[in-house]
Scaffold this active site. Structure first.
Site, PDB file in Angstrom:
ATOM      1  N   LYS A  41      47.171  61.472-137.110  1.00  0.00           N
ATOM      2  CA  LYS A  41      46.123  60.541-136.820  1.00  0.00           C
ATOM      3  C   LYS A  41      45.079  60.874-136.141  1.00  0.00           C
ATOM      4  O   LYS A  41      43.868  60.488-136.579  1.00  0.00           O
ATOM      5  CB  LYS A  41      46.947  59.422-135.841  1.00  0.00           C
ATOM      6  CG  LYS A  41      48.195  58.819-136.414  1.00  0.00           C
ATOM      7  CD  LYS A  41      48.758  57.839-135.410  1.00  0.00           C
ATOM      8  CE  LYS A  41      49.410  58.624-133.975  1.00  0.00           C
ATOM      9  NZ  LYS A  41      50.361  59.454-134.169  1.00  0.00           N
ATOM     10  N   ARG A  92      50.727  49.634-130.553  1.00  0.00           N
ATOM     11  CA  ARG A  92      51.989  50.080-130.854  1.00  0.00           C
ATOM     12  C   ARG A  92      53.075  49.018-130.468  1.00  0.00           C
ATOM     13  O   ARG A  92      54.373  49.304-130.898  1.00  0.00           O
ATOM     14  CB  ARG A  92      52.484  51.228-129.810  1.00  0.00           C
ATOM     15  CG  ARG A  92      52.028  52.653-130.518  1.00  0.00           C
ATOM     16  CD  ARG A  92      52.090  53.747-129.199  1.00  0.00           C
ATOM     17  NE  ARG A  92      52.509  55.162-129.542  1.00  0.00           N
ATOM     18  CZ  ARG A  92      51.571  56.011-129.333  1.00  0.00           C
ATOM     19  NH1 ARG A  92      50.412  55.740-129.472  1.00  0.00           N
ATOM     20  NH2 ARG A  92      52.166  57.195-129.750  1.00  0.00           N
ATOM     21  N   ARG A 145      51.007  72.859-132.534  1.00  0.00           N
ATOM     22  CA  ARG A 145      49.758  72.074-132.299  1.00  0.00           C
ATOM     23  C   ARG A 145      49.304  72.827-130.958  1.00  0.00           C
ATOM     24  O   ARG A 145      49.881  72.928-130.018  1.00  0.00           O
ATOM     25  CB  ARG A 145      50.104  70.632-132.251  1.00  0.00           C
ATOM     26  CG  ARG A 145      48.818  69.921-131.713  1.00  0.00           C
ATOM     27  CD  ARG A 145      48.806  68.633-131.730  1.00  0.00           C
ATOM     28  NE  ARG A 145      50.002  67.836-131.117  1.00  0.00           N
ATOM     29  CZ  ARG A 145      50.427  66.600-131.548  1.00  0.00           C
ATOM     30  NH1 ARG A 145      49.551  65.848-131.964  1.00  0.00           N
ATOM     31  NH2 ARG A 145      51.384  66.100-130.830  1.00  0.00           N
ATOM     32  N   ARG A 169      50.628  70.581-125.446  1.00  0.00           N
ATOM     33  CA  ARG A 169      50.805  69.296-125.073  1.00  0.00           C
ATOM     34  C   ARG A 169      52.134  69.412-124.449  1.00  0.00           C
ATOM     35  O   ARG A 169      53.363  69.550-124.871  1.00  0.00           O
ATOM     36  CB  ARG A 169      50.815  68.085-125.632  1.00  0.00           C
ATOM     37  CG  ARG A 169      49.481  67.401-125.317  1.00  0.00           C
ATOM     38  CD  ARG A 169      49.114  66.295-126.576  1.00  0.00           C
ATOM     39  NE  ARG A 169      50.278  65.247-126.905  1.00  0.00           N
ATOM     40  CZ  ARG A 169      50.280  64.312-127.796  1.00  0.00           C
ATOM     41  NH1 ARG A 169      49.165  64.371-128.387  1.00  0.00           N
ATOM     42  NH2 ARG A 169      51.013  63.372-127.732  1.00  0.00           N
ATOM     43  N   ARG A 191      59.791  60.512-128.000  1.00  0.00           N
ATOM     44  CA  ARG A 191      58.748  59.803-128.937  1.00  0.00           C
ATOM     45  C   ARG A 191      59.055  59.481-130.069  1.00  0.00           C
ATOM     46  O   ARG A 191      58.640  58.576-131.118  1.00  0.00           O
ATOM     47  CB  ARG A 191      57.710  60.714-128.877  1.00  0.00           C
ATOM     48  CG  ARG A 191      56.728  60.885-127.455  1.00  0.00           C
ATOM     49  CD  ARG A 191      55.924  62.147-127.275  1.00  0.00           C
ATOM     50  NE  ARG A 191      54.874  62.256-128.419  1.00  0.00           N
ATOM     51  CZ  ARG A 191      54.182  63.654-128.704  1.00  0.00           C
ATOM     52  NH1 ARG A 191      54.813  64.667-128.148  1.00  0.00           N
ATOM     53  NH2 ARG A 191      53.570  63.473-129.842  1.00  0.00           N
TER      54      ARG A 191
HETATM   55  P1  AP5 Z   1      47.610  65.439-134.889  1.00  0.00           P
HETATM   56  O1  AP5 Z   1      46.412  64.695-135.662  1.00  0.00           O
HETATM   57  O2  AP5 Z   1      47.356  65.778-133.427  1.00  0.00           O
HETATM   58  O3  AP5 Z   1      48.723  64.091-135.094  1.00  0.00           O
HETATM   59  P2  AP5 Z   1      48.713  62.748-134.386  1.00  0.00           P
HETATM   60  O4  AP5 Z   1      49.309  61.772-135.280  1.00  0.00           O
HETATM   61  O5  AP5 Z   1      47.535  62.303-133.470  1.00  0.00           O
HETATM   62  O6  AP5 Z   1      49.860  63.013-133.439  1.00  0.00           O
HETATM   63  P3  AP5 Z   1      50.282  62.539-131.731  1.00  0.00           P
HETATM   64  O7  AP5 Z   1      51.194  63.432-131.339  1.00  0.00           O
HETATM   65  O8  AP5 Z   1      49.021  62.611-131.012  1.00  0.00           O
HETATM   66  O9  AP5 Z   1      50.823  61.205-131.797  1.00  0.00           O
HETATM   67  P4  AP5 Z   1      51.557  60.522-130.843  1.00  0.00           P
HETATM   68  O10 AP5 Z   1      51.308  59.130-131.273  1.00  0.00           O
HETATM   69  O11 AP5 Z   1      52.833  60.825-130.447  1.00  0.00           O
HETATM   70  O12 AP5 Z   1      50.660  60.567-129.535  1.00  0.00           O
HETATM   71  P5  AP5 Z   1      49.491  59.855-128.761  1.00  0.00           P
HETATM   72  O13 AP5 Z   1      48.744  60.753-128.096  1.00  0.00           O
HETATM   73  O14 AP5 Z   1      49.103  58.585-129.388  1.00  0.00           O
HETATM   74  O15 AP5 Z   1      48.204  66.521-136.007  1.00  0.00           O
HETATM   75  C1  AP5 Z   1      49.372  66.879-135.548  1.00  0.00           C
HETATM   76  C2  AP5 Z   1      49.194  68.608-135.795  1.00  0.00           C
HETATM   77  O16 AP5 Z   1      49.186  68.849-137.061  1.00  0.00           O
HETATM   78  C3  AP5 Z   1      47.860  69.233-135.107  1.00  0.00           C
HETATM   79  O17 AP5 Z   1      48.110  70.602-134.849  1.00  0.00           O
HETATM   80  C4  AP5 Z   1      47.133  69.146-136.784  1.00  0.00           C
HETATM   81  O18 AP5 Z   1      46.093  70.309-136.745  1.00  0.00           O
HETATM   82  C5  AP5 Z   1      48.144  69.517-137.469  1.00  0.00           C
HETATM   83  N1  AP5 Z   1      47.810  68.614-138.864  1.00  0.00           N
HETATM   84  C6  AP5 Z   1      47.235  67.544-139.109  1.00  0.00           C
HETATM   85  N2  AP5 Z   1      47.205  67.198-140.279  1.00  0.00           N
HETATM   86  C7  AP5 Z   1      47.748  68.175-140.851  1.00  0.00           C
HETATM   87  C8  AP5 Z   1      47.707  68.364-142.697  1.00  0.00           C
HETATM   88  N3  AP5 Z   1      47.372  67.239-143.423  1.00  0.00           N
HETATM   89  N4  AP5 Z   1      48.232  69.546-142.933  1.00  0.00           N
HETATM   90  C9  AP5 Z   1      48.376  70.331-141.941  1.00  0.00           C
HETATM   91  N5  AP5 Z   1      48.513  70.014-140.716  1.00  0.00           N
HETATM   92  C10 AP5 Z   1      47.941  68.956-140.138  1.00  0.00           C
HETATM   93  O19 AP5 Z   1      50.291  59.298-127.415  1.00  0.00           O
HETATM   94  C11 AP5 Z   1      50.836  60.166-126.370  1.00  0.00           C
HETATM   95  C12 AP5 Z   1      51.730  59.308-125.283  1.00  0.00           C
HETATM   96  O20 AP5 Z   1      50.932  58.438-124.702  1.00  0.00           O
HETATM   97  C13 AP5 Z   1      52.915  58.507-125.740  1.00  0.00           C
HETATM   98  O21 AP5 Z   1      54.057  59.158-126.011  1.00  0.00           O
HETATM   99  C14 AP5 Z   1      52.891  57.377-124.716  1.00  0.00           C
HETATM  100  O22 AP5 Z   1      53.530  57.831-123.631  1.00  0.00           O
HETATM  101  C15 AP5 Z   1      51.435  57.114-124.450  1.00  0.00           C
HETATM  102  N6  AP5 Z   1      50.723  56.133-125.357  1.00  0.00           N
HETATM  103  C16 AP5 Z   1      49.819  56.417-126.155  1.00  0.00           C
HETATM  104  N7  AP5 Z   1      49.542  55.093-126.763  1.00  0.00           N
HETATM  105  C17 AP5 Z   1      50.048  54.035-126.251  1.00  0.00           C
HETATM  106  C18 AP5 Z   1      50.279  52.831-126.649  1.00  0.00           C
HETATM  107  N8  AP5 Z   1      49.613  52.244-127.545  1.00  0.00           N
HETATM  108  N9  AP5 Z   1      51.351  52.275-125.852  1.00  0.00           N
HETATM  109  C19 AP5 Z   1      52.225  52.665-124.859  1.00  0.00           C
HETATM  110  N10 AP5 Z   1      51.919  53.970-124.566  1.00  0.00           N
HETATM  111  C20 AP5 Z   1      51.123  54.766-125.277  1.00  0.00           C
HETATM  112 MG    MG Z   2      46.929  62.291-131.589  1.00  0.00          MG
END
Ligand code: AP5
Ligand code: MG
Length: 217
Positions: free
Chosen positions: A13, A88, A127, A160, A171
Site C-alpha cells: 500500500k 479499517r 522491509r 519496524r 496484525r
Molecule cells: P509496503 O508498501 O511497506 O506495504 P504496506 O501495505 O504499506 O504494509 P504495512 O505493513 O505498512 O501495512 P499495515 O497495514 O500493516 O501497517 P500500517 O503502517 O498501516 O511494502 C512492504 C515491503 O514490500 C516493502 O519492503 C516494499 O519495498 C516491498 N514491496 C512492495 N511492493 C513490492 C512488490 N510489488 N514487489 C516486491 N517488493 C515489494 O499500520 C501499522 C499499525 O498502526 C497497525 O498495526 C495499527 O496498530 C495502527 N493503525 C494504522 N492504521 C490504523 C487504522 N486505520 N485503525 C486502527 N489502527 C491503525
Molecule cells: Mg504501509
C-alpha cells in the site's frame, strides 16, 4: 479523485501510494505513517496510541478517526486524497464519508491489493523504513543504494518493531478477520476493485493505474 488502497500488512500500500499520489497529483495519507511520526515526535497522540501499535492491535476509533480526518480536511487535500491503511473499520469508513460529504466529495474508488500470505511474509521480513520520512525499502526487492541509508534524505533505515514476532502475527490475524466488513462496505457501493499484488512494483503500479482510469470512464 478520492480513493483508498486496502491490503494486508506488507501488501505494498505504502509503496504504491507514494508513486500514485505523485502521478495523480493527490495527497497520500497513511494512518500508520501518522502514528509513527507521532512516536518520533512524542506527541500526546503517541502516548495514547503506542501500546496498540506495539502489540499489533488496531488503535481505537476515537483516536484514529480524528487523527486521520484532520488531514483529509486540510487545504492540501482539496485536490483529492489517496488513503493507505484507513479506513479499517466500518465506523472509520462512515466517518470518512461524512467528512467528504461535507465538502461535496465522496470516495470514488477502493482498491484491494491482494497477495498470498507467503509473499506478504517475504516482503515484511526484508522491509526497511527511513527515520526521517518513512520512505520504504526492501533488502532484496528495493535495496537502498548505500546500505542502511535512505536514498532520498540520507537518514538511517530501521526495521519496524511491529514487523516481527507476536505483533506481526496479530496484525495479519486482525486484517484477515476484519477487512471483510470494509471490503463489503465498498463492494455494496460498487466502488471496490481488486488488483493482484503478487507482481513487480512497476507491474502493480500499471495495473492500479488501469483500474483508476477505467473507473473514471
Ligand atoms: P509496503 O508498501 O511497506 O506495504 P504496506 O501495505 O504499506 O504494509 P504495512 O505493513 O505498512 O501495512 P499495515 O497495514 O500493516 O501497517 P500500517 O503502517 O498501516 O511494502 C512492504 C515491503 O514490500 C516493502 O519492503 C516494499 O519495498 C516491498 N514491496 C512492495 N511492493 C513490492 C512488490 N510489488 N514487489 C516486491 N517488493 C515489494 O499500520 C501499522 C499499525 O498502526 C497497525 O498495526 C495499527 O496498530 C495502527 N493503525 C494504522 N492504521 C490504523 C487504522 N486505520 N485503525 C486502527 N489502527 C491503525
Ligand atoms: Mg504501509
Amino acid at each position: 479523485m478520492d480513493s483508498i488502497l486496502i491490503g494486508a500488512p506488507g501488501a505494498g500500500k505504502g509503496t504504491q501510494a507514494e508513486k500514485l499520489s505523485q502521478l495523480l497529483g493527490v495527497r497520500h495519507i497513511a494512518s500508520g505513517d501518522l502514528f509513527r511520526k507521532a512516536f518520533e515526535e512524542q506527541t500526546e497522540l503517541a502516548l495514547k496510541a503506542q501500546k496498540y501499535v506495539d502489540l499489533g492491535e488496531l488503535v481505537p476509533d476515537e483516536l484514529t478517526i480524528p487523527a486521520v480526518l484532520r488531514h483529509v480536511e486540510e487545504p492540501e487535500s482539496m485536490h483529492g486524497v489517496l488513503l493507505d491503511g484507513f479506513p479499517r473499520t466500518l465506523a472509520q469508513a462512515q466517518a470518512l464519508d461524512a467528512v467528504l460529504q461535507g465538502v461535496n466529495r465522496q470516495i470514488d474508488l477502493a482498491i484491494y491489493l491482494k497477495l498470498s500470505r507467503e509473499e506478504l511474509l517475504r516482503r515484511i521480513a526484508g522491509r526497511l523504513f527511513c527515520h526521517a520520512h518513512q520512505h520504504v525499502y526492501h533488502v532484496q526487492f528495493r535495496p537502498p543504494k548505500v546500505a542502511d541509508t535512505c536514498d532520498l534524505d540520507g537518514s538511517k533505515l530501521y526495521q519496524r518493531p511491529d514487523d516481527t514476532g507476536e505483533a506481526l502475527r496479530r496484525r495479519l490475524v486482525i486484517f484477515f478477520n476484519e477487512a471483510t466488513q470494509v471490503l463489503d462496505y465498498y463492494r455494496k457501493q460498487h466502488k471496490l476493485r481488486k488488483v493482484d499484488g503478487n507482481q513487480s512494483i512497476d507491474q502493480v503500479t500499471a495495473m492500479l493505474l488501469n483500474e483508476i482510469n477505467d473507473s473514471m470512464r
